[in-house]
Enzyme design. Structure first.
Site, mmCIF file in Angstrom:
data_model
loop_
_atom_site.group_PDB
_atom_site.id
_atom_site.type_symbol
_atom_site.label_atom_id
_atom_site.label_comp_id
_atom_site.label_asym_id
_atom_site.label_seq_id
_atom_site.Cartn_x
_atom_site.Cartn_y
_atom_site.Cartn_z
ATOM 1 N N LYS A 1 -16.319 1.561 9.441
ATOM 2 C CA LYS A 1 -15.412 0.954 9.990
ATOM 3 C C LYS A 1 -14.947 0.971 11.175
ATOM 4 C CE LYS A 1 -11.938 1.029 6.186
ATOM 5 N NZ LYS A 1 -11.092 1.850 5.515
ATOM 6 N N ASN B 1 0.829 -1.194 -0.114
ATOM 7 C CA ASN B 1 -0.011 -0.029 0.094
ATOM 8 C C ASN B 1 0.895 1.226 -0.008
ATOM 9 O OD1 ASN B 1 -2.194 -1.731 0.493
ATOM 10 N ND2 ASN B 1 -2.926 -0.955 2.196
ATOM 11 N N PRO C 1 -3.992 -11.099 8.237
ATOM 12 C CA PRO C 1 -4.759 -10.773 9.252
ATOM 13 C C PRO C 1 -5.085 -9.333 9.360
ATOM 14 C CG PRO C 1 -2.274 -10.871 9.788
ATOM 15 C CD PRO C 1 -2.607 -11.473 8.319
ATOM 16 N N ASP C 2 -6.050 -8.888 10.172
ATOM 17 C CA ASP C 2 -6.473 -7.423 10.282
ATOM 18 C C ASP C 2 -5.802 -7.198 11.863
ATOM 19 O OD1 ASP C 2 -7.785 -5.015 10.914
ATOM 20 O OD2 ASP C 2 -9.274 -5.548 9.436
#
Ligand code: CTP
Length: 422
Positions: free
Chosen positions: A350, A209, A305-306
């Site tokens: 979110k 990112n 994984p978040d």
């Protein structure tokens, strides 16, 4: 580090007092404003004029000259500073401090101050080792006084041993860390993620990112500036670790998750990293070669994984081998929401989906210079409302956020559910 800090330097009667003009110079070079208080015996080793010249401030020498309280009484002098340094601190001054004796200007100020005190003792080694002195040092440390030195070396009396005043640079660093330890976030541990993650495809290619790490690193530095002990877990960036922050370098999201779980007990978590949502199922060991025109490799991706969601819902496991049963949720979990449309609505969603307490929503669409730039504009979204913050420098934003965090902890008498504070 000492930028804008007011330091009261009390100089008592040891030969090391002759080094204090250098100490004043070094503290000033680090950004501090220094006011000196010279005891009668200190004045035998260094002149008032020398201290006045290097500090650029009036030197206070006598309790009775302060009796005109309208000018600068001893109480105001003791309070109008961020830190009191006693260098050199003689055995006699420490003994008086331990007993609460206020019989001269220096000891009176030391009894009257509510600010952190840093002592740099200097004396003959036998005086230092004397149980009376050791008992006094223990008493003073137990009451919160900070100590730097003494160190081993040649002493004024010609003998060798433990008793020399610490080096000037070490006293300056101790002043920095004493002030850090004394900020509103003192005693709290913050973990901050920053930068991108790189997910290798093969030895030369990766998925990532966009992120410079500027915002996350600035937040880590600002939290440390308010006294938190900070672990910064960063993906690959060109940024240096901010002063006073423990840096853990990682590359992938998996490594970032493991590093977060190795941080141990955490009170404040800020997820500022741009974590790659996906990684390849298999990383090729050799560089993938082009197969000719029109043929492109198919990449099989899987979810990473978040990290933010894991921390907010399960907690930090407290060590690689800690296991989830030992997990503890930080008191305040803050995330970012990088959005290109429906900023507030998406960020609100979110916040709920990740289970965090606060979210900073930033517009990262092409027309903004958020990625890589020095400025940022965010909305702070908590469970009870939305605040639009003006566009500002990333460092300023970090300081505003750190102060907001400190206010949240303070208004909850330090520690109860800061997450409920909007
Ligand atoms: N985050 C994380 N782990 C991930 C993905 C994101 O910890 N695997 C954190 C980021 O550090 C940030 C927040 O979650 O604090 C939101 O990241 P963002 O990229 O805005 O959202 P995503 O969760 O990736 O969702 P989407 O891509 O659908 O917008």
């Amino acid at each position: 580090m000492l930028n804008g800090k007011n330091i009261l330097l009390a100089i008592t009667g040891g030969i090391a007092a002759y080094k204090t003009p250098d100490l004043v110079r070094a503290l000033k070079k680090d950004g501090a404003d220094v006011t000196c208080v010279l005891s009668q015996s200190g004045a035998k080793f260094v002149s008032e004029l020398a201290l006045q010249s290097v500090s650029g401030n009036r030197v206070y020498t006598d309790l009775f000259s302060l009796s005109a309280e309208h000018e600068m009484g001893h109480i105001s002098l003791a309070r109008a500073c961020d830190l009191v340094i006693v260098a050199p601190a003689t055995a006699a001054t420490m003994a008086k401090m331990a007993q609460g004796i206020a019989d001269n200007l220096v000891t009176t100020l030391l009894l009257a101050t509510t600010k952190p005190i840093l002592l740099a003792p200097a004396m003959n080694w036998a005086m230092w080792e004397n149980p009376a002195t050791q008992e006094n040092v223990k008493t003073l440390s137990g009451r919160g006084a900070h100590m730097i030195g003494p160190v081993v070396g040649e002493l004024a009396c010609g003998e060798e041993g433990m008793g020399r005043m610490a080096d000037i640079e070490d006293i300056v660093s101790a002043a920095e860390s004493t002030l850090e330890l004394s900020g509103p976030l003192k005693g709290l541990h913050a973990t901050v993620t920053s930068g991108p993650t790189h997910e290798p495809i093969d030895p030369v290619r990766y998925i990532a990112n966009r992120s410079s790490g500027k915002q996350g690193h600035a937040i880590a530095g600002a939290l440390a500036g308010l006294g938190a002990s900070v672990t910064l877990i960063s993906g690959p960036t060109n940024m240096d670790a901010p002063e006073g922050v423990k840096l853990v370098n990682v590359t992938t999201a998996d490594e970032m998750m493991a590093a977060v779980n190795s941080c141990g007990q955490t009170d404040i978590f800020v997820g500022a990293a741009a974590v790659s949502d996906w990684r390849t199922v298999d990383t090729e060991k050799q560089k993938i070669k082009k197969q000719g025109p029109g043929t492109v490799p198919e990449l099989k991706l899987m979810q990473n994984p978040d990290i933010l969601k894991t921390v907010a819902t399960i907690g930090i496991s407290g060590g690689i081998s800690g296991g989830l049963s030992n997990s503890a949720r930080p008191m305040l979990v803050i995330g970012f929401a990088a959005e290109t449309e429906n900023l507030v609505e998406n960020a609100r969603r979110k916040l709920a989906a990740k289970g965090c307490d606060w979210i900073l929503a930033n517009d990262v669409s092409n027309e903004t210079d958020t990625f890589g730039g020095n400025n940022n504009q965010v909305h702070l979204i908590t469970r009870s409302g939305v605040e639009e913050w003006p566009r500002m420098n990333k460092r300023e934003l970090a300081q505003k956020l750190a102060q907001r965090i400190a206010d949240a902890f303070l208004s909850n008498s330090g520690h109860a559910s800061a997450g409920n504070v909007s």
